[in-house]
Scaffold this motif. Sequence first.
Motif, mmCIF file in Angstrom:
data_model
loop_
_atom_site.group_PDB
_atom_site.id
_atom_site.type_symbol
_atom_site.label_atom_id
_atom_site.label_comp_id
_atom_site.label_asym_id
_atom_site.label_seq_id
_atom_site.Cartn_x
_atom_site.Cartn_y
_atom_site.Cartn_z
ATOM 1 N N HIS A 145 23.836 -40.245 -156.533
ATOM 2 C CA HIS A 145 22.601 -40.230 -157.320
ATOM 3 C C HIS A 145 21.413 -40.634 -156.450
ATOM 4 O O HIS A 145 20.356 -39.987 -156.475
ATOM 5 N N GLY A 146 21.601 -41.681 -155.656
ATOM 6 C CA GLY A 146 20.528 -42.109 -154.762
ATOM 7 C C GLY A 146 20.234 -41.100 -153.673
ATOM 8 O O GLY A 146 19.078 -40.880 -153.292
ATOM 9 N N LEU A 197 22.917 -31.012 -162.414
ATOM 10 C CA LEU A 197 22.239 -29.841 -162.961
ATOM 11 C C LEU A 197 20.737 -29.898 -162.725
ATOM 12 O O LEU A 197 20.076 -28.857 -162.717
ATOM 13 N N VAL A 198 20.184 -31.091 -162.542
ATOM 14 C CA VAL A 198 18.752 -31.222 -162.237
ATOM 15 C C VAL A 198 18.396 -30.342 -161.046
ATOM 16 O O VAL A 198 17.441 -29.554 -161.097
ATOM 17 N N ALA A 199 19.171 -30.472 -159.961
ATOM 18 C CA ALA A 199 18.902 -29.671 -158.760
ATOM 19 C C ALA A 199 19.197 -28.202 -159.009
ATOM 20 O O ALA A 199 18.513 -27.322 -158.472
ATOM 21 N N ALA A 208 16.158 -41.331 -161.404
ATOM 22 C CA ALA A 208 16.137 -40.097 -162.196
ATOM 23 C C ALA A 208 14.735 -39.488 -162.212
ATOM 24 O O ALA A 208 14.566 -38.263 -162.120
ATOM 25 N N ARG A 209 13.731 -40.336 -162.331
ATOM 26 C CA ARG A 209 12.351 -39.852 -162.316
ATOM 27 C C ARG A 209 11.989 -39.291 -160.942
ATOM 28 O O ARG A 209 11.425 -38.192 -160.834
ATOM 29 N N ASP A 210 12.314 -40.029 -159.902
ATOM 30 C CA ASP A 210 11.971 -39.593 -158.546
ATOM 31 C C ASP A 210 12.732 -38.323 -158.155
ATOM 32 O O ASP A 210 12.203 -37.486 -157.412
ATOM 33 N N LEU A 211 13.956 -38.184 -158.628
ATOM 34 C CA LEU A 211 14.740 -36.989 -158.326
ATOM 35 C C LEU A 211 14.010 -35.743 -158.798
ATOM 36 O O LEU A 211 13.861 -34.757 -158.058
ATOM 37 N N TYR A 260 10.718 -35.385 -159.601
ATOM 38 C CA TYR A 260 9.427 -35.180 -158.940
ATOM 39 C C TYR A 260 9.584 -34.818 -157.463
ATOM 40 O O TYR A 260 8.781 -34.036 -156.927
ATOM 41 N N ASN A 261 10.601 -35.361 -156.795
ATOM 42 C CA ASN A 261 10.821 -34.987 -155.393
ATOM 43 C C ASN A 261 11.230 -33.529 -155.267
ATOM 44 O O ASN A 261 10.847 -32.837 -154.309
ATOM 45 N N LEU A 262 12.020 -33.045 -156.222
ATOM 46 C CA LEU A 262 12.388 -31.624 -156.229
ATOM 47 C C LEU A 262 11.165 -30.750 -156.483
ATOM 48 O O LEU A 262 10.948 -29.748 -155.799
ATOM 49 N N VAL A 263 10.384 -31.129 -157.478
ATOM 50 C CA VAL A 263 9.201 -30.340 -157.831
ATOM 51 C C VAL A 263 8.205 -30.299 -156.670
ATOM 52 O O VAL A 263 7.584 -29.262 -156.403
#
Length: 269
Positions: free
Chosen positions: A39-40, A120-122, A93-96, A98-101
Amino acid sequence: MTDRYAKYQRLKFDWPDERILRVTMENPGRLNSADRIMHGELVEVWRDIDSDPNVSAAIIRGAGNAFSAGGDLDLVKEMSEDFETLTRVWKEARDLVYNLVNCSKPLVSAMEGPAVGAGLVAGLLADISIASRTARIIDGHTRLGVAAGDHAAIVWPLLCGLAKSKYYLMLCEPVSGEEAERIGLVSLCTEPEDLHDKALEVARKLAVGSPTALRWTKYALNNWLRMAGPTFDTSLALEFMGFNGPDVREGLASLREKRKPEFNPKCPL
């Protein structure tokens, strides 16, 4: 492999073609579920890719025949019992998302088998999302007993509309790769044996395109996601509020029972 990727434990890296970095989620025996370590790492890797001058495009996939079975149940249990863990994972979870976006490099996802929750976020926030026909896309949150947070509120309504989003997110119904393409949840659907070749083909086209044109086209299009930021922040807060409730304990017990005596690919959540 450059030093910047040597620190990762659950993410594996290779270069299938010039200037194309392939990221593989790997958590053996657990269908690549996102434990504390993964996750990290899924938060940090997009910053490293964004700043890597050797990368023109990236691919994200799962090891073996699964993309990711979502959040590891041991981590979920720890979140429900320890406030510090809960707040750390909430920030991750929030940073994941926004970092992808905000990652300027084009990203292709290749989803097969279960594609759930944190992994699934990625998969769905990738610029080009590709699923095998037999993939099982499941948000998973309401089955666990929490609100559908993470990426769901920010991207599902934009991709497939509010009616379909409510149906799949509230009922936690699985979406096949074929159905996901039909409703616009993913970019493309392939036969299972063609998935990784197609992902590499798309990544090659992106890697030889104009970096400036692709970067700013992606930036402009992702403004739709940035505008949904307040909705996303609210959904994430509502999700993590639920980890202190009784529904999570019941959901965890139910999911653990379904995963005995070993993880069942037909029931990732």
